[in-house]
Design a protein around this motif. Structure first.
Motif, PDB file in Angstrom:
ATOM      1  N   MET A   1     -23.127 -45.288 -36.070  1.00 28.67           N
ATOM      2  CA  MET A   1     -22.759 -45.332 -34.654  1.00 28.67           C
ATOM      3  C   MET A   1     -23.517 -44.235 -33.928  1.00 28.67           C
ATOM      4  SD  MET A   1     -19.277 -46.081 -32.683  1.00 28.67           S
ATOM      5  CE  MET A   1     -19.421 -47.630 -33.472  1.00 28.67           C
ATOM      6  N   SER A   2     -23.841 -44.495 -32.668  1.00 26.05           N
ATOM      7  CA  SER A   2     -24.618 -43.554 -31.874  1.00 26.05           C
ATOM      8  C   SER A   2     -23.805 -42.317 -31.491  1.00 26.05           C
ATOM      9  CB  SER A   2     -25.104 -44.273 -30.623  1.00 26.05           C
ATOM     10  OG  SER A   2     -23.994 -44.844 -29.941  1.00 26.05           O
ATOM     11  N   LYS A   3     -24.511 -41.310 -31.066  1.00 31.38           N
ATOM     12  CA  LYS A   3     -23.878 -40.064 -30.621  1.00 31.38           C
ATOM     13  C   LYS A   3     -23.036 -40.340 -29.376  1.00 31.38           C
ATOM     14  CE  LYS A   3     -25.115 -35.445 -29.111  1.00 31.38           C
ATOM     15  NZ  LYS A   3     -26.217 -34.561 -28.743  1.00 31.38           N
ATOM     16  N   PRO A   4     -21.808 -39.801 -29.279  1.00 29.70           N
ATOM     17  CA  PRO A   4     -20.959 -40.068 -28.114  1.00 29.70           C
ATOM     18  C   PRO A   4     -21.605 -39.610 -26.805  1.00 29.70           C
ATOM     19  CG  PRO A   4     -19.683 -39.066 -29.881  1.00 29.70           C
ATOM     20  CD  PRO A   4     -21.124 -39.007 -30.300  1.00 29.70           C
ATOM     21  N   ARG A   5     -21.398 -40.412 -25.754  1.00 34.86           N
ATOM     22  CA  ARG A   5     -21.913 -40.060 -24.427  1.00 34.86           C
ATOM     23  C   ARG A   5     -20.960 -39.122 -23.706  1.00 34.86           C
ATOM     24  NH1 ARG A   5     -25.969 -41.606 -21.325  1.00 34.86           N
ATOM     25  NH2 ARG A   5     -26.514 -43.147 -22.871  1.00 34.86           N
ATOM     26  N   PHE A   6     -19.657 -39.292 -23.908  1.00 32.77           N
ATOM     27  CA  PHE A   6     -18.656 -38.453 -23.240  1.00 32.77           C
ATOM     28  C   PHE A   6     -18.132 -37.413 -24.221  1.00 32.77           C
ATOM     29  CE2 PHE A   6     -16.815 -41.767 -19.995  1.00 32.77           C
ATOM     30  CZ  PHE A   6     -18.019 -41.769 -19.323  1.00 32.77           C
ATOM     31  N   VAL A   7     -17.835 -36.231 -23.691  1.00 32.00           N
ATOM     32  CA  VAL A   7     -17.177 -35.172 -24.467  1.00 32.00           C
ATOM     33  C   VAL A   7     -15.829 -34.913 -23.807  1.00 32.00           C
ATOM     34  CG1 VAL A   7     -17.262 -32.769 -25.189  1.00 32.00           C
ATOM     35  CG2 VAL A   7     -19.369 -34.134 -25.121  1.00 32.00           C
ATOM     36  N   ARG A   8     -14.776 -35.023 -24.590  1.00 30.47           N
ATOM     37  CA  ARG A   8     -13.432 -34.829 -24.047  1.00 30.47           C
ATOM     38  C   ARG A   8     -13.171 -33.326 -23.941  1.00 30.47           C
ATOM     39  NH1 ARG A   8      -9.532 -38.692 -24.065  1.00 30.47           N
ATOM     40  NH2 ARG A   8     -10.618 -39.881 -25.658  1.00 30.47           N
ATOM     41  N   LEU A  39     -16.820 -44.474 -25.045  1.00 28.31           N
ATOM     42  CA  LEU A  39     -17.910 -43.510 -24.851  1.00 28.31           C
ATOM     43  C   LEU A  39     -17.608 -42.124 -25.418  1.00 28.31           C
ATOM     44  CD1 LEU A  39     -19.296 -44.515 -21.354  1.00 28.31           C
ATOM     45  CD2 LEU A  39     -20.121 -45.159 -23.643  1.00 28.31           C
ATOM     46  N   THR A  40     -16.377 -41.869 -25.856  1.00 26.58           N
ATOM     47  CA  THR A  40     -16.134 -40.643 -26.621  1.00 26.58           C
ATOM     48  C   THR A  40     -16.437 -40.872 -28.103  1.00 26.58           C
ATOM     49  OG1 THR A  40     -13.771 -41.181 -26.752  1.00 26.58           O
ATOM     50  CG2 THR A  40     -14.448 -39.607 -25.046  1.00 26.58           C
ATOM     51  N   ASN A  41     -16.866 -42.102 -28.438  1.00 23.06           N
ATOM     52  CA  ASN A  41     -17.258 -42.436 -29.815  1.00 23.06           C
ATOM     53  C   ASN A  41     -18.690 -42.952 -29.928  1.00 23.06           C
ATOM     54  OD1 ASN A  41     -14.724 -42.450 -31.731  1.00 23.06           O
ATOM     55  ND2 ASN A  41     -14.026 -43.206 -29.754  1.00 23.06           N
ATOM     56  N   ALA A  42     -19.256 -43.425 -28.827  1.00 23.85           N
ATOM     57  CA  ALA A  42     -20.563 -44.093 -28.848  1.00 23.85           C
ATOM     58  C   ALA A  42     -21.311 -43.775 -27.557  1.00 23.85           C
ATOM     59  CB  ALA A  42     -20.367 -45.602 -28.986  1.00 23.85           C
ATOM     60  N   ASN A  43     -22.586 -44.126 -27.471  1.00 20.54           N
ATOM     61  CA  ASN A  43     -23.342 -43.791 -26.264  1.00 20.54           C
ATOM     62  C   ASN A  43     -23.560 -44.969 -25.325  1.00 20.54           C
ATOM     63  OD1 ASN A  43     -25.391 -45.276 -27.389  1.00 20.54           O
ATOM     64  ND2 ASN A  43     -26.894 -43.614 -27.379  1.00 20.54           N
ATOM     65  N   ASN A  52     -33.695 -54.781 -22.966  1.00 17.23           N
ATOM     66  CA  ASN A  52     -32.976 -54.386 -24.175  1.00 17.23           C
ATOM     67  C   ASN A  52     -32.425 -52.971 -24.050  1.00 17.23           C
ATOM     68  OD1 ASN A  52     -35.249 -52.906 -24.361  1.00 17.23           O
ATOM     69  ND2 ASN A  52     -35.886 -53.654 -26.358  1.00 17.23           N
ATOM     70  N   GLY A  53     -32.317 -52.458 -22.805  1.00 13.84           N
ATOM     71  CA  GLY A  53     -31.744 -51.132 -22.574  1.00 13.84           C
ATOM     72  C   GLY A  53     -30.249 -51.116 -22.805  1.00 13.84           C
ATOM     73  N   LYS A  54     -29.717 -49.959 -23.139  1.00 13.36           N
ATOM     74  CA  LYS A  54     -28.285 -49.792 -23.362  1.00 13.36           C
ATOM     75  C   LYS A  54     -27.602 -49.383 -22.071  1.00 13.36           C
ATOM     76  CE  LYS A  54     -28.929 -50.246 -27.830  1.00 13.36           C
ATOM     77  NZ  LYS A  54     -28.663 -51.495 -28.483  1.00 13.36           N
ATOM     78  N   ARG A  55     -26.415 -49.918 -21.820  1.00 11.14           N
ATOM     79  CA  ARG A  55     -25.650 -49.629 -20.612  1.00 11.14           C
ATOM     80  C   ARG A  55     -24.377 -48.877 -20.967  1.00 11.14           C
ATOM     81  NH1 ARG A  55     -29.003 -49.331 -17.334  1.00 11.14           N
ATOM     82  NH2 ARG A  55     -27.331 -49.240 -15.802  1.00 11.14           N
ATOM     83  N   ALA A  56     -23.956 -47.946 -20.084  1.00  9.49           N
ATOM     84  CA  ALA A  56     -22.768 -47.146 -20.343  1.00  9.49           C
ATOM     85  C   ALA A  56     -21.873 -47.042 -19.116  1.00  9.49           C
ATOM     86  CB  ALA A  56     -23.185 -45.752 -20.818  1.00  9.49           C
ATOM     87  N   GLY A  57     -21.939 -48.042 -18.224  1.00 10.63           N
ATOM     88  CA  GLY A  57     -21.193 -47.966 -16.984  1.00 10.63           C
ATOM     89  C   GLY A  57     -21.942 -47.080 -15.997  1.00 10.63           C
ATOM     90  N   PHE A  58     -21.545 -47.197 -14.717  1.00  8.36           N
ATOM     91  CA  PHE A  58     -22.211 -46.401 -13.687  1.00  8.36           C
ATOM     92  C   PHE A  58     -21.183 -45.803 -12.734  1.00  8.36           C
ATOM     93  CE2 PHE A  58     -24.336 -46.092  -9.510  1.00  8.36           C
ATOM     94  CZ  PHE A  58     -25.302 -45.171  -9.848  1.00  8.36           C
ATOM     95  N   CYS A  59     -20.392 -46.673 -12.086  1.00  7.42           N
ATOM     96  CA  CYS A  59     -19.477 -46.171 -11.059  1.00  7.42           C
ATOM     97  C   CYS A  59     -18.184 -45.607 -11.646  1.00  7.42           C
ATOM     98  CB  CYS A  59     -19.157 -47.273 -10.063  1.00  7.42           C
ATOM     99  SG  CYS A  59     -18.081 -48.577 -10.726  1.00  7.42           S
ATOM    100  N   LEU A  60     -17.776 -46.099 -12.786  1.00  9.90           N
ATOM    101  CA  LEU A  60     -16.528 -45.711 -13.469  1.00  9.90           C
ATOM    102  C   LEU A  60     -15.278 -46.050 -12.657  1.00  9.90           C
ATOM    103  CD1 LEU A  60     -17.616 -42.216 -14.858  1.00  9.90           C
ATOM    104  CD2 LEU A  60     -18.149 -44.495 -15.736  1.00  9.90           C
TER     105      LEU A  60
END
Ligand code: FES
Length: 105
Positions: A1-8, A39-43, A52-60
């Motif tokens: 699994m990828s490095k998390p994008r969010f840090v809690r 996103l606290t587990n993946a990027n 083929n880009g990865k998406r992680a949300g934008f507006c939240l």
């Protein structure tokens, strides 16, 4: 699994909520949105339908449509406006094709 994008950094004492992401058992915290739990587990939450880009949300906040994900049953959900629930089984790709659904001509 990828490095998390969010840090809690706050509210780390809430109860854990176990769920699956792409077949892997992971956890978020009670009250998390699906987006936060993922996103606290993946990027990323999915692959772009345009490249083929990865998406992680934008507006939240439910406005941009950038955080669509799928359940293992094939239902689509918006990660930023859906609360994580115990036992959820989520995917970053569609169950049928492994990619975003293409438009029909
Ligand atoms: S991140 Fe914009 S709709 Fe979910």
């Amino acid at each position: 699994m990828s490095k998390p994008r969010f840090v809690r950094v706050a509210e780390t004492g809430r109860a854990p909520v176990r769920f699956r992401l792409d077949g892997r058992e992971i956890s978020g915290l009670e009250g998390d949105s699906v987006l936060t739990a993922v996103l606290t587990n993946a990027n990323h939450v999915r692959t772009s339908e345009f490249s083929n880009g990865k998406r992680a949300g934008f507006c939240l906040m439910g406005a941009c449509q950038d955080c669509w994900m799928w359940t293992e049953e094939g239902d689509r959900l918006r990660a930023c406006t859906t609360r994580i629930e115990p036992g959820m089984a989520l995917r970053t790709t569609t169950p049928e094709t492994g990619t975003w659904p293409t438009t029909r001509s």
